[in-house]
Write an enzyme that holds these catalytic residues in place. Sequence first.
Site: not given
Ligand code: 7TS
Length: 412
Positions: A122, A199, A202, A225, A365
């Site tokens: 990501h 990371d 997920q 999430k 992303c």
């Molecule tokens: N890393 C991974 C693997 C992710 O899927 C996401 C968000 C992030 C980092 C960033 O998370 P945040 O809470 O800091 O934004 N992924 C997604 C997605 O797949 N669709 O919307 C956000």
Amino acid sequence: MLDVQRVREDFPILKRQVNGKPLVYLDNAATSQKPRAVIDALVSYYENTNANIHRGIHTLAEEATREYEEARAKVARFIGARSARSIVFVRNTTEAINIVAWTWGRTSLKPGDEIVVTEAEHHSNLVPWHLITEQTGAAIRAIPITDEGTLDLDAARRIIGPQTKLVAVAHMSNVLGTIHPVAELGRLAHAQGAKLLVDGAQSVPHLSTDVNDLDCDFLAFSGHKMLGPTGVGVLYAKTELLESLDPLFGGGGMIREVYLDHSTWADVPERFEAGTPNIGDVIALGTAVDYLSTVGMDNVRAHELAITTYALEKLHEQREVRLFGPSDPGLRGGVVSFYYADVHPHDVSTIVDQEGVAIRAGHHCCQPLMKRLGVPATVRASFYLYNTDEEVDVFTRSLNLVRGIFSGAGVR
Ligand code: 7TS
């Protein structure tokens, strides 16, 4: 076994209609829905306990401080951390990784050093490293993804070497759903004296996570999430490592002593939580963790494995669908990405929305991964503990609408 119908009762939003149809929420990789208990925890905090923490000695301040610190202990237990002092509350995964880049990375990296990522990361686990390598002169290398959507471990063994200072990798891909062998990558990294950053955006919401099994030095994840509110996330780091780092943000709450021309730092984790934190959301994240722990993460995983297996079967039946990611559901989490004939994923998403189905279309992303897959974007359905096989049926049936609308454009 998970009683999905009972679980669904806990989520008020699942009762709403979208475009006159019952909501089918399959965009959980973007953010999850919230159970009543989490919503109530937020309201209750503001109705009953609201006060600033770690400073006042009046009753409300003490209650709020206790609840905030209890949430830290709950999160620590949830990921198997030996000490709650390893848990820093941040805004989200993105902020957690940026903090590692600007604290550990800024002082540990120099020209000739390498940060190893994968082709499936990501942007949150790429862009912070772009920023820090510009500052330090270190370089970035990527482990390739096989055509099956798994990590090329032979390549990883070649790439991770004495010049590697950090292996930074998502435990689960938000596009392919692949669960990466992070513990194995950690062994390769540690053998070279490098650190492992996972990371967990997920994975932590969907897989039982133990930082000791992973032996990760850093773990980043987002509350929103995993049934918690937006605006709160977690940076876990091994306590000694965290203690060795200087703070990134300066201000109230993170100091020991302040003089006009210099200051000394508080212990961890407060050193990394400058200013008034997101108290209400942290407390509600603690409630989300309670909820997931009561359901049991093994039950969450088993349910998602079953529903993903079913969804993959249903999608395989459709000729127009080009699926990405491992064909073995056991290698993946509850994320299913595909390309539907030549129809742009945004069109697919807009059409199925008419049936009340919420999915995501786009590059998610992960622009480097899109290039690797040779597509501009994918359609993505992502599941959680409240999704049902019937919802998968509504989704796959709604794809027939796409076929109908685009039948003149080469879709049969
Ligand atoms: N890393 C991974 C693997 C992710 O899927 C996401 C968000 C992030 C980092 C960033 O998370 P945040 O809470 O800091 O934004 N992924 C997604 C997605 O797949 N669709 O919307 C956000």
